[in-house]
Design an enzyme around this catalytic site. Structure first.
Site, PDB file in Angstrom:
ATOM      1  N   GLU A  77       0.836  -1.190   0.000  1.00  0.00           N
ATOM      2  CA  GLU A  77       0.000   0.000   0.000  1.00  0.00           C
ATOM      3  C   GLU A  77       0.876   1.248   0.000  1.00  0.00           C
ATOM      4  O   GLU A  77       0.423   2.338   0.291  1.00  0.00           O
ATOM      5  CB  GLU A  77      -0.978  -0.006   1.163  1.00  0.00           C
ATOM      6  N   CYS A 109      -3.604  -3.096   4.329  1.00  0.00           N
ATOM      7  CA  CYS A 109      -2.737  -4.110   4.936  1.00  0.00           C
ATOM      8  C   CYS A 109      -3.180  -5.532   4.615  1.00  0.00           C
ATOM      9  O   CYS A 109      -2.482  -6.491   4.956  1.00  0.00           O
ATOM     10  CB  CYS A 109      -2.669  -3.925   6.446  1.00  0.00           C
ATOM     11  N   THR A 150       3.512   4.593  15.099  1.00  0.00           N
ATOM     12  CA  THR A 150       3.145   3.315  14.471  1.00  0.00           C
ATOM     13  C   THR A 150       3.675   3.213  13.041  1.00  0.00           C
ATOM     14  O   THR A 150       3.111   2.500  12.219  1.00  0.00           O
ATOM     15  CB  THR A 150       1.608   3.098  14.501  1.00  0.00           C
ATOM     16  N   SER A 199     -10.219   3.509  13.659  1.00  0.00           N
ATOM     17  CA  SER A 199      -9.580   2.367  12.977  1.00  0.00           C
ATOM     18  C   SER A 199      -9.360   1.208  13.961  1.00  0.00           C
ATOM     19  O   SER A 199      -9.527   0.041  13.598  1.00  0.00           O
ATOM     20  CB  SER A 199      -8.265   2.789  12.309  1.00  0.00           C
ATOM     21  N   HIS A 231      -2.685  -9.286  12.569  1.00  0.00           N
ATOM     22  CA  HIS A 231      -2.102  -8.114  11.909  1.00  0.00           C
ATOM     23  C   HIS A 231      -1.665  -7.161  13.022  1.00  0.00           C
ATOM     24  O   HIS A 231      -2.441  -6.907  13.955  1.00  0.00           O
ATOM     25  CB  HIS A 231      -3.139  -7.451  10.996  1.00  0.00           C
ATOM     26  N   LYS A 240      -5.094  -6.528  22.056  1.00  0.00           N
ATOM     27  CA  LYS A 240      -6.522  -6.248  22.295  1.00  0.00           C
ATOM     28  C   LYS A 240      -7.393  -7.300  21.605  1.00  0.00           C
ATOM     29  O   LYS A 240      -8.419  -7.718  22.146  1.00  0.00           O
ATOM     30  CB  LYS A 240      -6.882  -4.848  21.787  1.00  0.00           C
ATOM     31  N   ASN A 273       5.237  -1.102  12.119  1.00  0.00           N
ATOM     32  CA  ASN A 273       4.195  -1.556  11.202  1.00  0.00           C
ATOM     33  C   ASN A 273       4.787  -1.699   9.800  1.00  0.00           C
ATOM     34  O   ASN A 273       5.387  -0.749   9.278  1.00  0.00           O
ATOM     35  CB  ASN A 273       3.043  -0.540  11.181  1.00  0.00           C
ATOM     36  N   SER A 306      -7.428  -1.920   6.330  1.00  0.00           N
ATOM     37  CA  SER A 306      -8.391  -0.832   6.476  1.00  0.00           C
ATOM     38  C   SER A 306      -9.140  -0.607   5.177  1.00  0.00           C
ATOM     39  O   SER A 306      -8.653  -0.900   4.088  1.00  0.00           O
ATOM     40  CB  SER A 306      -7.663   0.457   6.859  1.00  0.00           C
TER      41      SER A 306
HETATM   42  N1  CAA Z   1       1.964   4.495  30.244  1.00  0.00           N
HETATM   43  C1  CAA Z   1       1.349   3.392  29.735  1.00  0.00           C
HETATM   44  N2  CAA Z   1       0.329   3.474  28.843  1.00  0.00           N
HETATM   45  C2  CAA Z   1      -0.063   4.695  28.434  1.00  0.00           C
HETATM   46  C3  CAA Z   1       0.541   5.874  28.914  1.00  0.00           C
HETATM   47  C4  CAA Z   1       1.608   5.737  29.857  1.00  0.00           C
HETATM   48  N3  CAA Z   1       2.236   6.811  30.361  1.00  0.00           N
HETATM   49  N4  CAA Z   1      -0.054   6.918  28.314  1.00  0.00           N
HETATM   50  C5  CAA Z   1      -1.020   6.418  27.483  1.00  0.00           C
HETATM   51  N5  CAA Z   1      -1.008   5.080  27.560  1.00  0.00           N
HETATM   52  C6  CAA Z   1      -1.846   4.115  26.818  1.00  0.00           C
HETATM   53  C7  CAA Z   1      -3.301   4.549  26.705  1.00  0.00           C
HETATM   54  O1  CAA Z   1      -4.038   4.257  27.865  1.00  0.00           O
HETATM   55  C8  CAA Z   1      -3.731   3.714  25.503  1.00  0.00           C
HETATM   56  O2  CAA Z   1      -3.947   2.377  25.890  1.00  0.00           O
HETATM   57  P1  CAA Z   1      -5.297   1.616  25.488  1.00  0.00           P
HETATM   58  O3  CAA Z   1      -5.389   1.697  23.986  1.00  0.00           O
HETATM   59  O4  CAA Z   1      -5.079   0.239  25.970  1.00  0.00           O
HETATM   60  O5  CAA Z   1      -6.392   2.353  26.152  1.00  0.00           O
HETATM   61  C9  CAA Z   1      -2.473   3.702  24.608  1.00  0.00           C
HETATM   62  O6  CAA Z   1      -1.396   4.095  25.460  1.00  0.00           O
HETATM   63  C10 CAA Z   1      -2.532   4.647  23.434  1.00  0.00           C
HETATM   64  O7  CAA Z   1      -2.897   5.910  23.920  1.00  0.00           O
HETATM   65  P2  CAA Z   1      -3.867   6.843  23.079  1.00  0.00           P
HETATM   66  O8  CAA Z   1      -5.093   6.091  22.678  1.00  0.00           O
HETATM   67  O9  CAA Z   1      -4.042   8.112  23.807  1.00  0.00           O
HETATM   68  O10 CAA Z   1      -2.944   7.057  21.810  1.00  0.00           O
HETATM   69  P3  CAA Z   1      -3.102   8.044  20.609  1.00  0.00           P
HETATM   70  O11 CAA Z   1      -4.288   8.912  20.717  1.00  0.00           O
HETATM   71  O12 CAA Z   1      -1.790   8.710  20.484  1.00  0.00           O
HETATM   72  O13 CAA Z   1      -3.368   7.064  19.331  1.00  0.00           O
HETATM   73  C11 CAA Z   1      -3.169   5.330  17.722  1.00  0.00           C
HETATM   74  C12 CAA Z   1      -2.853   5.781  19.164  1.00  0.00           C
HETATM   75  C13 CAA Z   1      -4.667   5.478  17.466  1.00  0.00           C
HETATM   76  C14 CAA Z   1      -2.772   3.881  17.551  1.00  0.00           C
HETATM   77  C15 CAA Z   1      -2.376   6.229  16.737  1.00  0.00           C
HETATM   78  O14 CAA Z   1      -1.021   5.984  16.904  1.00  0.00           O
HETATM   79  C16 CAA Z   1      -2.755   6.044  15.287  1.00  0.00           C
HETATM   80  O15 CAA Z   1      -3.653   6.706  14.776  1.00  0.00           O
HETATM   81  N6  CAA Z   1      -2.036   5.093  14.530  1.00  0.00           N
HETATM   82  C17 CAA Z   1      -2.315   4.849  13.119  1.00  0.00           C
HETATM   83  C18 CAA Z   1      -3.611   4.086  12.899  1.00  0.00           C
HETATM   84  C19 CAA Z   1      -3.513   2.636  13.322  1.00  0.00           C
HETATM   85  O16 CAA Z   1      -2.479   2.050  13.476  1.00  0.00           O
HETATM   86  N7  CAA Z   1      -4.682   2.015  13.497  1.00  0.00           N
HETATM   87  C20 CAA Z   1      -4.741   0.604  13.850  1.00  0.00           C
HETATM   88  C21 CAA Z   1      -5.979  -0.065  13.283  1.00  0.00           C
HETATM   89  S1  CAA Z   1      -6.047   0.150  11.507  1.00  0.00           S
HETATM   90  C22 CAA Z   1      -5.017  -1.068  10.894  1.00  0.00           C
HETATM   91  O17 CAA Z   1      -4.731  -2.023  11.526  1.00  0.00           O
HETATM   92  C23 CAA Z   1      -4.488  -0.901   9.508  1.00  0.00           C
HETATM   93  C24 CAA Z   1      -3.102  -0.374   9.613  1.00  0.00           C
HETATM   94  O18 CAA Z   1      -2.129  -1.131   9.642  1.00  0.00           O
HETATM   95  C25 CAA Z   1      -2.929   1.071   9.697  1.00  0.00           C
END
Ligand code: CAA
Length: 386
Positions: A77, A109, A150, A199, A231, A240, A273, A306
């Site tokens: 991709e 992916c 990521t 996502s 994945h 999760k 990733n 996705s």
């Molecule tokens: N110590 C330990 N854990 C902590 C922490 C700390 N000090 N601070 C935060 N965390 C934890 C949070 O509690 C959270 O855990 P949970 O998910 O278990 O609740 C985790 O860290 C992440 O925190 P946030 O949700 O606040 O993180 P974020 O807002 O920065 O977003 C993300 C994380 C959504 C993955 C972002 O990095 C993103 O958008 N990534 C790209 C999209 C992606 O990868 N999506 C996955 C599904 S889509 C897919 O699979 C296709 C693909 O390959 C893209």
């Protein structure tokens, strides 16, 4: 006829960043990246590496009887051309014979799994023939974006044959597709767009749906599995999903599945990733780092792309599978990488084909790797075999 993965190869560029350093540079808590997201390091691809050079390097690890090869398919991709398939460059760089179908396949992916299933069908309908499937990607969200933690870069190559020597694929796929906007990359963008939280919700919803349907269709339950691979856009995402399947397992099996999941995420924790290849990077990590799995063990695999498509399928390990892995080579590949400072990574990130790589041409590390992109001349990519 048994069909499956006969050999599996890996490549990732020779530079990486430490995610605790990245967290500090972005004003985040390092534990968020290493525990909350579940990533320790991230591979960084210089502009001398693209999906072609990485794909060819991963496939170079395989011993291919070119007279039997009938299909080369690259899932990606982060392709380099909207028209021409990267599989053609790979064919030339590896000196593979011309009597093949060579093409590129896309569905985020899920592209690696789409290629693997196409390869299985190809081998089933062409007895004696083999198929090369490569999943190669550079995951780019942008500097200081929510997705930056990521990112990653690398490729996994698989030779699909009759009487495979690593993993025999079962004919048990359950797949589901629905048009949603959770993650995408318009052709005018070189970084992906993601609705991060949405996502992750969709990934889990797709897993729940196909896992439930798989159990209904196959009659198997979690008790029939020795390991589950997912994945891995980041390793916490896979955890999760695993947690959704675990409650139906006995306490002993929960511990076993969790321990094997841990082994399946070790390569991803260091590489990040790799989109189409992430599920297969997890499978490779499990096979190379786990010494408790035995022939006949059933491994479940969940693929998610996705947009979105989800698929669950399984395979069983073949007698003698460990002899066909490259564990020591992959440990050396990862250990030999150079850590970049965050400012150097940011500079490299901004250095884009076709504008680079003038600033680096004097640095031999920049042009390291089995295959490199030396530049673009007359709108044509110039590749070199080292
Ligand atoms: N110590 C330990 N854990 C902590 C922490 C700390 N000090 N601070 C935060 N965390 C934890 C949070 O509690 C959270 O855990 P949970 O998910 O278990 O609740 C985790 O860290 C992440 O925190 P946030 O949700 O606040 O993180 P974020 O807002 O920065 O977003 C993300 C994380 C959504 C993955 C972002 O990095 C993103 O958008 N990534 C790209 C999209 C992606 O990868 N999506 C996955 C599904 S889509 C897919 O699979 C296709 C693909 O390959 C893209």
């Amino acid at each position: 006829m048994t069909i499956g993965i006969d050999q599996i190869g890996l490549y990732t560029p020779n530079w990486y960043i430490d995610l605790r350093e990245l967290a500090r540079a972005r004003g985040d808590e390092p534990d968020k990246y290493t525990i909350g997201i579940g990533q320790d390091q991230q591979a960084v691809a210089p502009s001398s590496q693209d999906i072609v050079t990485m794909a060819a390097a991963a496939a170079r690890e395989l011993t291919i009887d070119t007279t039997k090869l009938g299909l080369i398919v690259v899932g990606t991709e982060s392709g380099i051309d909207a028209s021409k398939a990267s599989a053609l460059y790979v064919q030339r760089l590896l000196g593979l014979h011309p009597w093949v179908r060579a093409l590129e396949i896309k569905e985020a992916c899920y592209g690696g799994t789409a290629g693997l299933m196409m390869a299985r069908d190809y081998v089933a309908t062409h007895p004696g023939q083999q198929a090369l499937v490569i999943a190669s990607d550079i995951a780019r969200y942008g500097l200081a974006t929510g997705g930056e933690v990521t990112q990653g870069a690398g490729a996994v190559a698989m030779l699909v044959t009759e009487a495979p020597r690593v993993l025999a694929l079962a004919d048990d796929s359950v797949y589901y597709a629905e048009e949603i906007m959770d993650f995408w990359r318009p052709v005018y963008q070189d970084t992906a767009l993601a609705r991060g939280k949405y996502s992750t919700e969709q990934y889990l919803a797709f897993f729940k749906r196909v896992w439930a349907q798989y159990q209904r269709q196959s009659g198997r339950t979690v008790a029939d599995f020795d390991a589950l691979c997912f994945h891995l856009p980041y390793t916490k995402m896979g955890l999760k999903a695993l947690r959704l399947a675990l409650p139906a397992a006995s306490a002993v099996q929960q511990a076993e599945l969790t321990a094997r999941f841990e082994r399946s995420i070790q390569y991803s924790r260091r590489i990040g990733n790799i989109y189409t290849g992430s599920l297969y990077l997890g499978l490779l990590s499990l096979l190379e780092l786990d010494d408790t799995l035995t022939p006949g063990a059933r491994i479940g695999l969940f693929s998610y792309g996705s947009g979105a498509v989800g698929e669950f399928f399984s395979g069983t390990l073949v007698e003698g599978f460990t002899a066909h892995l490259h564990r020591a080579d992959h440990a050396a590949l990862l250990d030999a990488r150079t850590r970049l400072s965050i400012p150097d990574y940011e500079t490299l990130f901004r250095d884009k084909v076709p504008y680079g790589p003038a600033d680096y041409s004097s640095d031999p590390a920049f042009f390291a790797g089995p295959f490199v992109l030396t530049g673009v001349s007359g709108q044509e990519r110039q590749y070199r075999t080292n």
